[in-house]
Design a protein around this motif. Structure first.
Motif, PDB file in Angstrom:
ATOM      1  N   ASP A 101     -17.611  -1.921  -1.036  1.00  0.00           N
ATOM      2  CA  ASP A 101     -16.662  -1.450  -2.107  1.00  0.00           C
ATOM      3  C   ASP A 101     -15.544  -2.144  -2.464  1.00  0.00           C
ATOM      4  OD1 ASP A 101     -15.731   0.966  -3.857  1.00  0.00           O
ATOM      5  OD2 ASP A 101     -14.086   0.703  -2.240  1.00  0.00           O
ATOM      6  N   MET A 102     -15.202  -2.536  -3.466  1.00  0.00           N
ATOM      7  CA  MET A 102     -14.140  -3.707  -3.708  1.00  0.00           C
ATOM      8  C   MET A 102     -12.611  -3.125  -3.221  1.00  0.00           C
ATOM      9  SD  MET A 102     -15.411  -6.182  -4.628  1.00  0.00           S
ATOM     10  CE  MET A 102     -14.023  -7.434  -4.872  1.00  0.00           C
ATOM     11  N   MET A 103     -12.473  -1.864  -3.509  1.00  0.00           N
ATOM     12  CA  MET A 103     -11.048  -1.207  -3.154  1.00  0.00           C
ATOM     13  C   MET A 103     -10.836  -1.397  -1.714  1.00  0.00           C
ATOM     14  SD  MET A 103      -8.034   0.075  -3.525  1.00  0.00           S
ATOM     15  CE  MET A 103      -8.025   0.359  -5.586  1.00  0.00           C
ATOM     16  N   SER A 104     -11.962  -0.951  -0.832  1.00  0.00           N
ATOM     17  CA  SER A 104     -12.058  -0.818   0.537  1.00  0.00           C
ATOM     18  C   SER A 104     -12.119  -2.342   1.269  1.00  0.00           C
ATOM     19  CB  SER A 104     -13.526  -0.223   1.149  1.00  0.00           C
ATOM     20  OG  SER A 104     -13.323   0.978   0.642  1.00  0.00           O
ATOM     21  N   LEU A 105     -12.485  -3.216   0.423  1.00  0.00           N
ATOM     22  CA  LEU A 105     -12.556  -4.573   0.898  1.00  0.00           C
ATOM     23  C   LEU A 105     -10.863  -5.190   0.799  1.00  0.00           C
ATOM     24  CD1 LEU A 105     -15.704  -6.401  -0.455  1.00  0.00           C
ATOM     25  CD2 LEU A 105     -15.141  -6.211   1.809  1.00  0.00           C
ATOM     26  N   MET A 106     -10.336  -4.907  -0.355  1.00  0.00           N
ATOM     27  CA  MET A 106      -9.023  -5.223  -0.506  1.00  0.00           C
ATOM     28  C   MET A 106      -8.323  -4.521   0.451  1.00  0.00           C
ATOM     29  SD  MET A 106      -5.778  -4.192  -1.757  1.00  0.00           S
ATOM     30  CE  MET A 106      -6.120  -2.638  -2.862  1.00  0.00           C
ATOM     31  N   LEU A 107      -8.314  -3.083   0.646  1.00  0.00           N
ATOM     32  CA  LEU A 107      -7.588  -2.418   1.767  1.00  0.00           C
ATOM     33  C   LEU A 107      -7.933  -3.156   3.294  1.00  0.00           C
ATOM     34  CD1 LEU A 107      -7.894   1.029   0.297  1.00  0.00           C
ATOM     35  CD2 LEU A 107      -5.854  -0.158   0.594  1.00  0.00           C
TER      36      LEU A 107
END
Length: 198
Positions: A101-107
């Protein structure tokens, strides 16, 4: 060589701006949860942005050529604890989802950097035992609020593992407190001065 760059005032100013923006973004990210949270718990819900805010205060003091040991203790403990916690939670969240998940990778990346910056600046902190004790009480109290009063940050699908998460978080807190003690309070802890202090 690395520490010379870390102590550079231009780099500290850049770090101040980046962390200030990160804290603001973090509080915005928590707004949906704060809207459904009783006001008495508001202080204890947005853990990561508050950790970053502590470090913003530390950077403000350093740029003013001063130390703020209590903020240094709170920043060090909270940056490492909540940085590592969020890395673990986002990994668990993506495993539970079954895909990246891109948001999770960013976080995951941003919180990993939180922990890294907290550790990298360890030689510059001037923490005493009383400051360490207050920081320890803060994070242990936060664990109680999160897992006994149900205020843990919301990660969809992981609520079913709340007992395991709470247990692991407690031992993460103990590990982080031990690390902070080793890096700042032991007699042989590695210490550095800012150029203006030398």
């Amino acid at each position: 060589m690395m520490y010379r760059y870390l102590a550079n005032r231009s780099f500290l100013r850049l770090l101040f701006i980046v962390n200030l923006l990160g804290a603001v973004y973090g509080y915005i990210w928590y707004l949906p949860q704060l809207k459904i949270t009783e006001p008495r718990y508001w202080l204890f819900v947005p853990d990561s942005p508050t950790a970053i805010l502590f470090f913003v205060f530390v950077l403000m003091a350093w740029l003013a050529k001063k130390h703020w040991p209590l903020m240094e203790a709170l920043a060090f403990v909270c940056l490492v604890k909540y940085g590592l916690w969020a890395v673990g939670m986002n990994v668990a969240y993506m495993i539970n989802l079954g895909y990246l998940d891109m948001m999770s990778l960013m976080l995951l990346c941003s919180h990993g950097l939180m922990a890294v910056q907290g550790l990298l600046y360890a030689p510059f902190y001037r923490i005493k035992f009383e400051h360490f004790a207050i920081a320890a009480i803060w994070v242990l109290h936060n664990d109680v609020i999160d897992y006994l009063f149900g205020q843990m940050p919301i990660y969809g699908g992981l609520d079913q593992y709340i007992t395991t998460i709470g247990y692991c978080t407690f031992w993460l807190t103990i590990f982080v407190l031990w690390t902070v003690y080793e890096k700042t309070l032991k007699k042989d802890a590695f210490k550095l001065e800012f150029p203006h202090e030398a």
